[in-house]
Design a protein around this motif. Sequence first.
Motif, PDB file in Angstrom:
ATOM      1  N   TYR A   1      -7.765  -4.138  -6.873  1.00 54.55           N
ATOM      2  CA  TYR A   1      -7.829  -3.237  -5.717  1.00 54.55           C
ATOM      3  C   TYR A   1      -7.430  -1.814  -6.107  1.00 54.55           C
ATOM      4  O   TYR A   1      -8.085  -0.843  -5.710  1.00 54.55           O
ATOM      5  N   GLY A   2      -6.350  -1.670  -6.890  1.00 59.39           N
ATOM      6  CA  GLY A   2      -5.899  -0.338  -7.301  1.00 59.39           C
ATOM      7  C   GLY A   2      -6.951   0.399  -8.107  1.00 59.39           C
ATOM      8  O   GLY A   2      -7.169   1.602  -7.914  1.00 59.39           O
TER       9      GLY A   2
ATOM     10  N   ASN B   1       0.827  -1.205   0.000  1.00 61.99           N
ATOM     11  CA  ASN B   1       0.000   0.000   0.000  1.00 61.99           C
ATOM     12  C   ASN B   1       0.865   1.260   0.000  1.00 61.99           C
ATOM     13  O   ASN B   1       0.488   2.278  -0.575  1.00 61.99           O
TER      14      ASN B   1
ATOM     15  N   SER C   1       1.817   7.711  -6.528  1.00 60.32           N
ATOM     16  CA  SER C   1       0.757   8.621  -6.997  1.00 60.32           C
ATOM     17  C   SER C   1       1.234   9.593  -8.085  1.00 60.32           C
ATOM     18  O   SER C   1       0.451   9.913  -8.998  1.00 60.32           O
TER      19      SER C   1
ATOM     20  N   ALA D   1      -7.212   4.809  -0.979  1.00 58.43           N
ATOM     21  CA  ALA D   1      -6.076   3.944  -0.641  1.00 58.43           C
ATOM     22  C   ALA D   1      -5.961   3.719   0.859  1.00 58.43           C
ATOM     23  O   ALA D   1      -5.389   2.710   1.285  1.00 58.43           O
TER      24      ALA D   1
ATOM     25  N   TRP E   1       2.146  -0.651 -10.736  1.00 59.43           N
ATOM     26  CA  TRP E   1       2.195  -2.078 -10.383  1.00 59.43           C
ATOM     27  C   TRP E   1       3.253  -2.823 -11.170  1.00 59.43           C
ATOM     28  O   TRP E   1       3.828  -3.798 -10.671  1.00 59.43           O
TER      29      TRP E   1
ATOM     30  N   ILE F   1      -4.363  -7.356  -6.548  1.00 61.70           N
ATOM     31  CA  ILE F   1      -3.824  -6.024  -6.261  1.00 61.70           C
ATOM     32  C   ILE F   1      -4.189  -5.038  -7.367  1.00 61.70           C
ATOM     33  O   ILE F   1      -4.498  -3.867  -7.110  1.00 61.70           O
ATOM     34  N   ILE F   2      -4.171  -5.495  -8.605  1.00 64.56           N
ATOM     35  CA  ILE F   2      -4.541  -4.623  -9.726  1.00 64.56           C
ATOM     36  C   ILE F   2      -5.997  -4.187  -9.605  1.00 64.56           C
ATOM     37  O   ILE F   2      -6.329  -3.003  -9.752  1.00 64.56           O
TER      38      ILE F   2
ATOM     39  N   ASN G   1      -8.888   3.806  -6.665  1.00 63.27           N
ATOM     40  CA  ASN G   1      -8.959   5.040  -7.444  1.00 63.27           C
ATOM     41  C   ASN G   1     -10.396   5.514  -7.580  1.00 63.27           C
ATOM     42  O   ASN G   1     -10.692   6.709  -7.470  1.00 63.27           O
TER      43      ASN G   1
ATOM     44  N   THR H   1       0.743   7.751 -11.363  1.00 64.71           N
ATOM     45  CA  THR H   1      -0.655   7.680 -11.803  1.00 64.71           C
ATOM     46  C   THR H   1      -1.146   9.040 -12.295  1.00 64.71           C
ATOM     47  O   THR H   1      -1.930   9.113 -13.245  1.00 64.71           O
TER      48      THR H   1
ATOM     49  N   SER I   1      -2.955   3.085 -12.636  1.00 62.99           N
ATOM     50  CA  SER I   1      -2.085   2.456 -11.647  1.00 62.99           C
ATOM     51  C   SER I   1      -1.238   1.321 -12.228  1.00 62.99           C
ATOM     52  O   SER I   1      -0.324   0.824 -11.569  1.00 62.99           O
TER      53      SER I   1
ATOM     54  N   PHE J   1       1.642   1.940  -3.550  1.00 59.42           N
ATOM     55  CA  PHE J   1       0.525   2.582  -4.250  1.00 59.42           C
ATOM     56  C   PHE J   1       0.493   4.078  -3.950  1.00 59.42           C
ATOM     57  O   PHE J   1       0.240   4.900  -4.836  1.00 59.42           O
TER      58      PHE J   1
END
Length: 345
Positions: free
Chosen positions: A274-275, A192, A199, A286, A220, A271-272, A279, A202, A216, A195
Motif C-alpha cells: 500500500y505504501g 495511516n 513523510s 495517502a 514501516w 501495508i508495505i 507514493n 521518506t 517508506s 505514514f
Amino acid sequence: MSFFIGVVLVAFGGVLEGLFSIPVTKVKSWEFENIWGVGSLLALLLLPWPLASYYVGDLAQLYAPIPNPVFIGVIVSGIAWGIGGIYWGRAIAALGMALGVSILMGLINVFGSIVPLTVFEPAKLFTLGGYILILAIAIMIFGVIIISRAGQKREQALQIEDNKATTHRFKKSFKAGILFCLISGILSAAVNFAFIFGSPITTQASHMEVPDYATSFAVWSLVFTANFSINTIYGFYMMLKKGTLKNLGKGRFSREWLGALFMGLAWPGGIIVYGIGANAMGPYGAYAGFPMMILASILAGNLAGALGGEWRNSGSRPQSTMLVGVLVLCLAFSLLGYSTYMMNK
C-alpha cells in the motif's frame, strides 16, 4: 502510468490486508492467542527491518537529521495500531471474515482518511477532488451499513429455534464482535497517520537516493516494530495465562504454522505494498489511497468468507443484501481513484 500502477498496488495491498487474518478462523488445534502470537512474531521478524536495511543501507544516517516529534508520532501511531490489531483478531473470531472485515475496514476508513486530510491538508477538502472524496466515503459508509444489515439477516437466519443456549451464545458473540470492531476501527486507523507523520523520513530517504518504491520502508520498520511487538507480547502472555503454549506442538503442525507464516507475511506485506502504491499515486495518495485499500480489503474479506462457507444456509435475502453492499463499495472505489486524480491536478 505511474498513477495507474499505484492504484493497482494499493488494491493488491488491500487484498492482502483483507486476507491476512484467514488463519484465525481456519486453524483447529490452536487457540486464537496461538495463531495471533506466532503470526505477529513472524510479522515482526520477517519483513520490516530486513527490507529497510537492504534498501536503505545506513539507517542511522537516515534517521539522524529527523526531528524527535516525527519519531514520536510514528511510534505512537504504531502502538495504537498494535492495540487495534488485538481487537481486530477478536472481532474476526467473533463475527467471521466477511462481516468482521467489512465493519472493521469501514470504521478504519472514516478515521484514517477524512480525519488526517482535515488535520494536514484542510484546504483540499474544499476542492473538487475533496468533495468527490467526501462523496465516495459517504457512499462507502452506506455500503458498509448495507453489509452490516446483511450480517444481521444472516444472524437471524442462523438462529436455532430449539436451542436457546446456542442462540444466546451467538447473540453474545455478535454484540461483542461489534464492540471489538469499534475499538479496532478507531485505533487501527493510526497506521495511516504513521505514514503521514513519517513523510520527513521518506523525504530524507529520497535525498539518500533510495528507490522511490522503497522510501517508506524506513517508516514501516518503526511502525511495525511498535505494532507487532505489542501483538506478540499479548499473544504469548495469553498463552502462558491460559496454558495454551503447549498447543504450538499439537495438531497438524504444517497447517498451523503455514497459517501463521501466511499471516506474518501478508499482514505487514499488505501495508508495505500500500505504501509503495500510495507514493506512486502522488502527494495525495495517502488520503484517497487509504480508503481504496480499505475497500479492496472488504471485497477480499467478503470473497474469502463466501468461499469459506460463512454464508451457507443463511438464505437468499442475506446473500443478495451482501451483494448489493459489495456493488456499492465498488462504486465508491472508482470515485476514490478519481478524487485522488483531481487532487493531484
